[in-house]
Design a protein around this motif. Sequence first.
Motif, PDB file in Angstrom:
ATOM      1  N   LEU A   1       6.305  -0.014  12.262  1.00 15.92           N
ATOM      2  CA  LEU A   1       6.234  -1.161  11.182  1.00 15.92           C
ATOM      3  C   LEU A   1       7.091  -2.241  11.255  1.00 15.92           C
ATOM      4  N   GLY A   2       7.858  -1.991  12.455  1.00 18.12           N
ATOM      5  CA  GLY A   2       8.814  -3.312  12.908  1.00 18.12           C
ATOM      6  C   GLY A   2       8.022  -4.419  13.399  1.00 18.12           C
ATOM      7  N   GLY A   3       6.878  -4.188  13.497  1.00 19.33           N
ATOM      8  CA  GLY A   3       5.658  -5.341  13.983  1.00 19.33           C
ATOM      9  C   GLY A   3       5.016  -4.878  15.153  1.00 19.33           C
ATOM     10  N   ALA A   4       5.681  -4.005  15.938  1.00 20.97           N
ATOM     11  CA  ALA A   4       4.891  -3.612  17.120  1.00 20.97           C
ATOM     12  C   ALA A   4       3.353  -2.743  16.865  1.00 20.97           C
TER      13      ALA A   4
ATOM     14  N   ASN B   1       4.314 -27.321   6.991  1.00 25.31           N
ATOM     15  CA  ASN B   1       3.176 -27.527   7.801  1.00 25.31           C
ATOM     16  C   ASN B   1       2.852 -26.577   8.955  1.00 25.31           C
ATOM     17  N   LYS B   2       3.455 -25.276   8.522  1.00 28.04           N
ATOM     18  CA  LYS B   2       3.279 -24.098   9.326  1.00 28.04           C
ATOM     19  C   LYS B   2       3.294 -22.940   8.656  1.00 28.04           C
ATOM     20  N   VAL B   3       2.473 -21.890   8.781  1.00 29.45           N
ATOM     21  CA  VAL B   3       2.770 -20.407   8.335  1.00 29.45           C
ATOM     22  C   VAL B   3       2.553 -19.652   9.477  1.00 29.45           C
ATOM     23  N   ILE B   4       3.778 -18.944   9.585  1.00 31.26           N
ATOM     24  CA  ILE B   4       3.903 -18.016  10.657  1.00 31.26           C
ATOM     25  C   ILE B   4       3.800 -16.453  10.117  1.00 31.26           C
ATOM     26  N   LEU B   5       2.833 -15.741  10.925  1.00 35.58           N
ATOM     27  CA  LEU B   5       3.261 -14.214  10.495  1.00 35.58           C
ATOM     28  C   LEU B   5       4.138 -13.461  11.412  1.00 35.58           C
ATOM     29  N   GLY B   6       5.126 -13.147  10.664  1.00 40.39           N
ATOM     30  CA  GLY B   6       6.321 -12.617  11.512  1.00 40.39           C
ATOM     31  C   GLY B   6       7.551 -13.608  11.294  1.00 40.39           C
ATOM     32  N   GLY B   7       8.473 -13.314  11.945  1.00 38.93           N
ATOM     33  CA  GLY B   7       9.637 -14.248  12.005  1.00 38.93           C
ATOM     34  C   GLY B   7       9.244 -15.536  12.768  1.00 38.93           C
TER      35      GLY B   7
ATOM     36  N   VAL C   1      -1.801  -6.931   7.472  1.00 44.11           N
ATOM     37  CA  VAL C   1      -2.040  -5.962   8.016  1.00 44.11           C
ATOM     38  C   VAL C   1      -1.122  -5.237   8.137  1.00 44.11           C
ATOM     39  N   LYS C   2      -0.849  -3.643   8.841  1.00 38.31           N
ATOM     40  CA  LYS C   2       0.005  -2.980   8.926  1.00 38.31           C
ATOM     41  C   LYS C   2       1.292  -3.600   9.677  1.00 38.31           C
ATOM     42  N   GLY C   3       1.003  -4.355  10.688  1.00 36.06           N
ATOM     43  CA  GLY C   3       2.096  -4.867  11.276  1.00 36.06           C
ATOM     44  C   GLY C   3       2.889  -6.466  10.975  1.00 36.06           C
ATOM     45  N   THR C   4       2.389  -6.775   9.554  1.00 37.55           N
ATOM     46  CA  THR C   4       2.691  -7.834   8.991  1.00 37.55           C
ATOM     47  C   THR C   4       4.367  -7.521   8.039  1.00 37.55           C
TER      48      THR C   4
END
Length: 442
Positions: A140-143, A328-334, A349-352
Amino acid sequence: MAIRLNKKSSPYGVKVPERKFSEKSPIEPAPLPEKVVIPLQQNIGAPAQALVKKGEKVLTGQKIADSDKFVSAPIHATVSGEVSGTTMLVNPPTGQLIEALVITSDGEDRWVELDIPQNPESLSVKEILEKVREAGIVGLGGAAFPTQVKLSPPKDKKIDTVILNGCECEPYVTSDHRVMLEFGEKVLSGLNIIRKVLSPQITYIAIEDNKEDAIKHMEELVVSLGMEDLKIVPLKSKYPMGAEKTLINMVLGREVPIGGLPLDVGVVVHNVSTAKAIHDAVFEGRPLIERVVTVSGAVKSPKNLLTRFGTPIRTLIEYCGGMADNANKVILGGPMMGIAQFDLDFPVVKGTNSILVKEDEPIREHDCISCGMCIEACPMRLMPTMLARCAKDGRYDECKANYYIDDCFECGSCTYTCPANIPIVQYIKVAKKELAKRVPSK
Ligand code: SF4
Ligand code: SF4
């Protein structure tokens, strides 16, 4: 012996503004969505195949997709209701189309009967692995690597060390920080399960020093639970401290070889939220249907939201007061490793781990001035300047043969530090995609 070890620091990486606006916001449940869109590919490895059909009624927590491949994870309904069909989505990390199941909620959140073990402590390693797999847990850290696979190292790899990763080094993101503060006991319970499976000689909990409250809290819990054999390692906050290879080098002084994995140097790293999910699966029989998502940046009220998978990111942004006018931008993650998202109906999703709204100014790229700052910043000791140059010229083979492009884990430290505004990591990503196309499909 002291539980807390001396603080460690890295000569590599970059010091970035932390902007942890939501670190003091307790986790709150996001609104239950009226409709969820659940992609069948939410992990590294094989996608799952649907087990339900259009018109079928489902319960929350019911398994709705699975795969017979080893590197995969099943997927569960995140609301109760009716399967209204399938749709196709663009998968942000790969840009490929993926199939998704759509479930219309009945608003009742009726759960499937959970398989709660009577005596979880007595479960065998095999039974634990089966429970972790059936719960659909991924990193779940993102990987999003399937957790049961990470807990099943090949027999010839002796694991002597487990590191629990509570670094959360990306700016803005605070979901793991809050999980440690609010679910610390469950995190440690999950860590104990990991230790039972892998039997390491030593276990570390690594936390960046910008989360002193979490370090202190975990320290107190470790003592109160009689787990003093664990060592807590505070790490100087510096991006990308939470990257597995950087973390292993900082905590143990071991170098993961080029092209290698942590298990090649006897180490397995798990994220704190993954450890909590392992506890939930083994002790409570709960499948992974939700996670904590930080919503931050240019929104009115940055929050940490316990969110059902399949919830549209638009719903969460609106729940946090909506975007600022100049967003002006949406980012999934950092902001360093996250991926810009064009479709706000795309689901969590699970990685978000985070949804970040940005107000970026357009940046002009200049010629490289050979300052070497990108090389100094690279935690993998690569030559980002040469990687960018070769990739820009389409000399992809050179990126691989001479500059070890496969060892770049796309942390973005080089791009962040470049005074010429060269989007080095973007060039590297393009080169990797082009090289991947040349690998014949099996
Ligand atoms: S080359 Fe890759 S690993 Fe090195 S700093 Fe750039 S993105 Fe990070
Ligand atoms: S930091 Fe930018 S300008 Fe400096 S060497 Fe690297 S690519 Fe060139």
